[in-house]
Design an enzyme around this catalytic site. Sequence first.
Site, PDB file in Angstrom:
ATOM      1  N   LYS A 191      46.063  -7.003 -35.913  1.00  0.00           N
ATOM      2  CA  LYS A 191      46.796  -7.863 -34.988  1.00  0.00           C
ATOM      3  C   LYS A 191      46.507  -7.444 -33.544  1.00  0.00           C
ATOM      4  O   LYS A 191      45.982  -6.366 -33.289  1.00  0.00           O
ATOM      5  CB  LYS A 191      48.300  -7.801 -35.278  1.00  0.00           C
ATOM      6  CG  LYS A 191      48.913  -6.419 -35.096  1.00  0.00           C
ATOM      7  CD  LYS A 191      50.382  -6.418 -35.456  1.00  0.00           C
ATOM      8  CE  LYS A 191      50.996  -5.025 -35.269  1.00  0.00           C
ATOM      9  NZ  LYS A 191      52.439  -5.001 -35.571  1.00  0.00           N
ATOM     10  N   ARG A 203      64.961  -5.065 -38.327  1.00  0.00           N
ATOM     11  CA  ARG A 203      64.147  -5.906 -37.456  1.00  0.00           C
ATOM     12  C   ARG A 203      63.947  -7.261 -38.116  1.00  0.00           C
ATOM     13  O   ARG A 203      64.382  -8.279 -37.592  1.00  0.00           O
ATOM     14  CB  ARG A 203      62.804  -5.210 -37.169  1.00  0.00           C
ATOM     15  CG  ARG A 203      61.916  -5.962 -36.189  1.00  0.00           C
ATOM     16  CD  ARG A 203      60.672  -5.177 -35.821  1.00  0.00           C
ATOM     17  NE  ARG A 203      59.776  -4.954 -36.950  1.00  0.00           N
ATOM     18  CZ  ARG A 203      58.594  -4.336 -36.850  1.00  0.00           C
ATOM     19  NH1 ARG A 203      58.207  -3.869 -35.674  1.00  0.00           N
ATOM     20  NH2 ARG A 203      57.835  -4.172 -37.908  1.00  0.00           N
ATOM     21  N   TYR A 219      48.604   0.314  -1.414  1.00  0.00           N
ATOM     22  CA  TYR A 219      49.849  -0.343  -1.025  1.00  0.00           C
ATOM     23  C   TYR A 219      50.994   0.652  -0.873  1.00  0.00           C
ATOM     24  O   TYR A 219      51.122   1.609  -1.637  1.00  0.00           O
ATOM     25  CB  TYR A 219      50.248  -1.377  -2.080  1.00  0.00           C
ATOM     26  CG  TYR A 219      49.354  -2.585  -2.138  1.00  0.00           C
ATOM     27  CD1 TYR A 219      49.277  -3.484  -1.082  1.00  0.00           C
ATOM     28  CD2 TYR A 219      48.589  -2.836  -3.272  1.00  0.00           C
ATOM     29  CE1 TYR A 219      48.466  -4.597  -1.145  1.00  0.00           C
ATOM     30  CE2 TYR A 219      47.759  -3.948  -3.354  1.00  0.00           C
ATOM     31  CZ  TYR A 219      47.699  -4.827  -2.284  1.00  0.00           C
ATOM     32  OH  TYR A 219      46.890  -5.923  -2.355  1.00  0.00           O
ATOM     33  N   MET A 279      45.872  -4.679  -8.512  1.00  0.00           N
ATOM     34  CA  MET A 279      45.620  -5.633  -9.580  1.00  0.00           C
ATOM     35  C   MET A 279      44.218  -5.469 -10.163  1.00  0.00           C
ATOM     36  O   MET A 279      44.031  -5.537 -11.378  1.00  0.00           O
ATOM     37  CB  MET A 279      45.811  -7.064  -9.076  1.00  0.00           C
ATOM     38  CG  MET A 279      45.634  -8.117 -10.156  1.00  0.00           C
ATOM     39  SD  MET A 279      45.907  -9.805  -9.545  1.00  0.00           S
ATOM     40  CE  MET A 279      47.672  -9.790  -9.243  1.00  0.00           C
TER      41      MET A 279
END
Length: 380
Positions: A45, A139, A271, A320
């Site tokens: 998966k 779950r 940043y 990013m």
Amino acid sequence: MIDNEIKPSVDGRAWVEVDLSALAHNASEIRAHLPLGCELMAVVKTDAYGHGMENCAKRLYGEGVHFFAVATVVEGIRLRKAIPDCGILIVGYTHPKDAQFLNEYSLSQIVVDGEHASLLNEMGYKLCVHIAVDSGMHRLGIRPQNLSEIEGVFECKNLTVEGVATHFSSSDSLERDSMEFTNSQANHYFSVIDALRDRGHDVGKLHAQASYGIFNLPDLRCDYARAGIALYGVLSSDNEVLKKPALRPVLSLRAVVAQVRWIGAGESVSYGRVFKAPKPTKVATVCIGYADGVPRQMSGNGGTCLVRGRRVPIIGRICMDMLMLDVTDVGGVKAGDVATLIGRDGDEVVRCEDVAAASGTITNDILCRLGERLARIYKG
């Protein structure tokens, strides 16, 4: 989406390397630890935990692994198109309105409770299902005490029960409390199996162990064992206790250095100006960032990369599409060099477990978040 006619260099910016021979080795090691009669169900998966589902599944299929687990219908269809005759189980929830795809692509489906089974049955398609038993993780699944609800799945005329499954929440730990809880889960699960058999039901294939259960609960007698993270050669974290064989990491993550510059003492990087150079510092800017799946939390928390075989710290906030490294103590670094975020460079290694620790998460999260714009290069 990139036009199919546009084919930039796969190693021109940032990429993932996948060692299929290591994957085959891990599958062999895992299978050697399974009890007689138990087969490996490979969990592929989330694009095989970021490794590339189709290529990994094809290699495993060639190694004799013929049953796979995915999480969604879309994953199941992709895998069916890649391997027409393998067994595929969807271990996540599938909405009944998508039952036609389960039928069309011969996908087996976990049923999460009696209502889910009933709604799938009402869609009118002949489906193969596995019943999820909630033995204590809470779950998905039907509680053991709700035996009549479990029996109701067998009564659905359009559903063929192919197996009964459960999932252990603490099998990664050998601590006494965790082992007692895991054993209680196993007892609850097998009590359901015994009760169903006593009532004349064919329970089909049994599967309870995931990666940690395979090694920490080797005597559990099931028909399948669902190996996920162990197939890819890593632990979810270094905090977990595991009796494991010699697994090999399958994935490396690398990116290209775009620029190298010197900054003066007191100058800042990236940043927010959270990093200020304490002395003249040589900074390398690398072409990979959080949009590629690199966690922002790595910077300032011990996150490192390898450049020219040397371990260097990530500095400043991860952007990013880029991140910055302090390469002051590494000679000769230049644009075009390769930075290794996960994997080996010379004698040094950055493990996926190291990246997870610096990011406050687990390796499953790190691997699954690696973005699709990262090229995959397959070796072995």
